[in-house]
Design an enzyme around this catalytic site. Structure first.
Site: not given
Ligand code: F6P
Length: 357
Positions: A11, A74, A111, A136, A180
């Site tokens: 992310g 990701r 991360g 996070d 999360h």
């Molecule tokens: O890892 C960072 C983060 O923003 C978390 O806080 C959140 O739960 C997640 O990524 C959201 O992921 P995505 O951007 O894949 O929806």
């Protein structure tokens, strides 16, 4: 000639560009013989040899720019050892591209998941330097990750805005903050925004305790209550379920997220109007705050210095306000969580903040 590859994975967050700029500025101050290979969209770019040649000019004017000039994606660590749909061995492909381009090292910004793959590549013999990004703040080995402070600012702004409307209407408001698995962002934005109740994954909540805290405020004559709730907040009962049982429960969960479940329960038990606000990905967007600009630049500068010395296999982080290098094998696979017994939790509780426990 120094040849470095760079990629941003997982992310996005604020100050990714500031950190890359820091690395390149540091290197270009010392050498003119530099080739920069920017791999696009995270590890995918390295696997499929998708890159752009970059020069110092690509890194000017990006200190304040959000997102990442390289793009990101990701790619779960668990899938790295699985061949792709055409049977390609991803780890092998990354190594081949690294050696084909005769890279001296790879600078990887990411991360938790990203660090597991970075460590795998180190174990496979590649020269790796990593930089800790994530809103996070859950990376082990560094007191802080870049992106975190910017996200705290945005989530706090959101709670500030909610405060005025909550008090006008005398409502209960839930602000759902990202995170999360860990509650650093919720804890900090919650305290900064003056939330009355903070619910984080590390401290399972009891709904009756949450309701008690709201009713105690009502009794004191407060017209409204604000809850800062992490995406991964979990009830005491659910925290007792096995991973499998919890997954099964979530597979037919009727709410968009935990905040809506809480809202329904609070409204039923108190008869009060409850509203949910989810700032969502705004928390990862926009320009980095000044703290993150400085912090990411410092990390980038140290990463550049390590490269110039040929010291690889480290994440560059911060401890006690000093920039440090941490062996990658120590970082990979560990989560830095909020300790329910830590002083910040005790201090928050002594300010009257309820954690629902
Ligand atoms: O890892 C960072 C983060 O923003 C978390 O806080 C959140 O739960 C997640 O990524 C959201 O992921 P995505 O951007 O894949 O929806």
């Amino acid at each position: 000639m120094l040849r470095i590859g760079m990629l941003t994975s997982g992310g996005d967050c604020q100050a990714l560009n500031a950190a890359m700029r820091g690395v390149v500025k540091c290197l270009t101050c010392s050498t003119k013989d530099l080739e920069i290979y920017g791999f696009l969209d995270g590890y995918k770019g390295l696997i499929y040899g998708n890159f752009r040649m970059l020069t110092g000019a690509d890194f000017t004017g990006i200190l304040t720019k959000g997102g990442t000039i390289l793009g990101t994606s990701r790619m779960p660590f668990k899938q790295m050892r699985d061949p792709d749909e055409n049977g390609l061995d991803k780890v092998d492909a990354m190594k081949q591209n690294y050696y084909k381009l005769q890279l001296d090292c790879l600078v990887i910004l990411g991360g938790n998941g990203t660090h597991k793959t970075a460590n795998l590549l180190r174990e496979e013999g590649l020269n790796i330097i990593t930089l800790p990004k994530t809103i996070d703040n859950d990376l082990w080995g560094t007191d802080m990750t870049f992106g975190f402070q910017s996200a705290v600012d945005i989530a706090t702004d959101c709670i500030d805005c909610i405060h005025t409307t909550a008090s006008s209407h005398g409502r209960v408001f839930i602000v759902e903050v990202m995170g999360h698995k860990v509650g650093w962002l919720t804890l900090n934005a919650g305290m900064a925004g003056g939330a009355d109740i903070i619910l984080i994954p590390e401290i399972p909540y009891k709904i009756d305790k949450v309701v008690e805290a709201i009713q105690a405020r009502n009794k004191r004559g407060s017209r409204f209550t604000i809850l800062a709730v992490a995406e991964g907040a979990i009830s005491h009962e659910d925290s007792k379920l096995s991973k499998k049982e919890y997954k099964e429960k979530l597979s037919h969960y009727p709410y968009p997220s935990v905040s809506y479940e809480l809202a329904e329960a609070i409204s039923k038990k108190t008869g009060q109007e409850v509203r949910v606000t989810v700032p969502g990905h705004t928390q990862r967007g926009g320009a980095p705050c000044p703290y993150d600009r400085v912090f990411a630049s410092r990390l980038g500068a140290e990463a550049g210095s390590l490269i110039l010395k040929g010291e690889y296999g480290f994440m560059v982080g911060i401890r006690n306000r000093e920039i440090v290098k941490v062996p990658l094998e120590d970082v990979a696979g560990k989560l830095k969580m909020v300790d329910p017994e830590s002083s910040i939790i005790k201090e928050a509780k002594s300010l009257g903040i309820s954690f629902g426990d």
